[in-house]
Design a protein around this motif. Sequence first.
Motif, short mmCIF file in Angstrom:
data_model
loop_
_atom_site.label_atom_id
_atom_site.label_comp_id
_atom_site.label_asym_id
_atom_site.label_seq_id
_atom_site.Cartn_x
_atom_site.Cartn_y
_atom_site.Cartn_z
N VAL A 207 0.87 -1.17 0.00
CA VAL A 207 0.00 0.00 0.00
C VAL A 207 0.91 1.23 0.00
CG1 VAL A 207 -1.87 1.21 1.15
CG2 VAL A 207 -1.72 -1.28 1.31
N ARG A 208 0.86 1.96 -1.07
CA ARG A 208 1.84 3.03 -1.27
C ARG A 208 1.31 4.37 -0.75
NH1 ARG A 208 5.51 0.51 -4.24
NH2 ARG A 208 4.87 -1.16 -5.64
N SER A 209 2.21 5.33 -0.66
CA SER A 209 1.87 6.67 -0.17
C SER A 209 0.74 7.26 -0.99
CB SER A 209 3.11 7.57 -0.26
OG SER A 209 2.78 8.88 0.16
N GLY A 210 -0.26 7.80 -0.30
CA GLY A 210 -1.40 8.40 -0.98
C GLY A 210 -2.56 7.46 -1.19
N GLN A 211 -2.34 6.16 -0.99
CA GLN A 211 -3.41 5.19 -1.16
C GLN A 211 -4.14 4.97 0.16
OE1 GLN A 211 -1.28 1.79 -2.91
NE2 GLN A 211 -2.34 2.21 -4.82
N GLN A 212 -5.39 4.58 0.04
CA GLN A 212 -6.20 4.26 1.21
C GLN A 212 -6.93 2.95 0.95
OE1 GLN A 212 -10.22 5.96 2.10
NE2 GLN A 212 -9.15 7.00 3.75
N VAL A 213 -6.88 2.05 1.93
CA VAL A 213 -7.58 0.78 1.84
C VAL A 213 -8.50 0.67 3.04
CG1 VAL A 213 -7.37 -1.72 1.71
CG2 VAL A 213 -5.65 -0.28 0.65
N TYR A 214 -9.75 0.37 2.81
CA TYR A 214 -10.73 0.27 3.90
C TYR A 214 -11.45 -1.08 3.80
CZ TYR A 214 -14.87 1.36 6.75
OH TYR A 214 -15.87 1.33 7.69
N ALA A 215 -11.34 -1.87 4.84
CA ALA A 215 -12.07 -3.13 4.93
C ALA A 215 -13.37 -2.86 5.68
CB ALA A 215 -11.25 -4.18 5.65
N ARG A 216 -14.41 -2.63 4.91
CA ARG A 216 -15.70 -2.28 5.51
C ARG A 216 -16.36 -3.54 6.04
NH1 ARG A 216 -18.42 2.26 4.39
NH2 ARG A 216 -17.23 2.58 2.49
N GLY A 217 -16.67 -3.54 7.31
CA GLY A 217 -17.40 -4.66 7.90
C GLY A 217 -16.57 -5.87 8.26
N GLY A 218 -15.24 -5.81 8.16
CA GLY A 218 -14.44 -6.99 8.46
C GLY A 218 -13.00 -6.64 8.76
N ASP A 219 -12.14 -7.68 8.66
CA ASP A 219 -10.72 -7.50 8.95
C ASP A 219 -9.97 -7.14 7.67
OD1 ASP A 219 -11.43 -8.29 11.45
OD2 ASP A 219 -10.54 -10.30 11.31
N LEU A 220 -8.79 -6.60 7.85
CA LEU A 220 -7.93 -6.24 6.72
C LEU A 220 -6.60 -6.95 6.89
CD1 LEU A 220 -7.18 -4.53 4.23
CD2 LEU A 220 -6.56 -2.68 5.80
N ILE A 221 -6.20 -7.68 5.86
CA ILE A 221 -4.93 -8.41 5.87
C ILE A 221 -4.09 -7.90 4.72
CG2 ILE A 221 -3.82 -10.67 5.68
CD1 ILE A 221 -6.45 -11.89 6.72
N ILE A 222 -2.91 -7.41 5.03
CA ILE A 222 -2.01 -6.87 4.01
C ILE A 222 -0.72 -7.69 4.05
CG2 ILE A 222 -0.74 -4.84 3.24
CD1 ILE A 222 -2.89 -3.16 4.69
N THR A 223 -0.38 -8.30 2.96
CA THR A 223 0.79 -9.18 2.94
C THR A 223 2.09 -8.42 2.70
OG1 THR A 223 0.49 -9.62 0.58
CG2 THR A 223 -0.61 -11.10 2.13
N GLY A 224 2.01 -7.16 2.30
CA GLY A 224 3.21 -6.37 2.04
C GLY A 224 3.35 -5.22 3.01
N ALA A 225 4.06 -4.21 2.57
CA ALA A 225 4.33 -3.06 3.42
C ALA A 225 3.26 -2.00 3.28
CB ALA A 225 5.69 -2.47 3.06
#
Length: 251
Positions: A153-171
């Motif tokens: 997930v790079r600078s300026g990006q946004q990730v939202y896990a609505r209603g659950g968990d969020l798993i990110i395998t990278g940085a």
Amino acid sequence: MSANPSPIQPIEFKGRMILVSILRLHPAEPAVLQEALEARMHEAPDLMRDMPVVVDLDAMADTPAQDLLSVLETVRQHGLKLIGLLHSEASAPFADRTGLPLIVLGPRAGGEIPLRPAPKPATDSAPKEPPEAAPVAPVQAVHTPSLVVNQPVRSGQQVYARGGDLIITGAVSAGAEVLADGHIHVYGPLRGKALAGVRGLDSARIFCRRLDAELVSIAGHYRIAEDILDTERGDNRLITLSGETIRISEI
């Protein structure tokens, strides 16, 4: 004036956060806008009702003022709570007329990454089978799938896990923002902002392979980079909420 003033202060600022969405408006016929808003309300009525939003008018710069005011009123009528206008050349002239403050945010986000695919609509070409008597199915436990991100997930990006968990395998890079209604797992360095339990789940946790974050937050309670001690940074960290205190420990 009382001779024995109360030790309780009349106001108190506390380190809480709220999740605010940005509503970006694009030129559209009133009927099309009405249909789009109704569709969103139908998808998630509990979430959309009274949702606080900041309105981005960048794409509406050429829209006549009266039409723009009508658009904002249409948005209000669908239950969204307008708390401000995203500061821009297009929005500045309307601040006084709308009574909404201009809000300056950080660098423009790159947008929510659409990694959770929408269900495919049924097609008429599919062969139709004769209806069968529905068997009595056992009651299934409610399961909300986690959102898995298999890329940094790079600078300026946004990730939202609505209603659950969020798993990110990278940085998660500095300047990036990851949010979840549940837990957040980062199997790489966490250098940006991580907000778990954004809808008030105080039992949410943040797990990361390495903690070097700009901000960590659980259920609106947060600690910024300056409040995170050097001894709390490092590999394999767990962030939890205890009362109103964010705690960081080694896994």
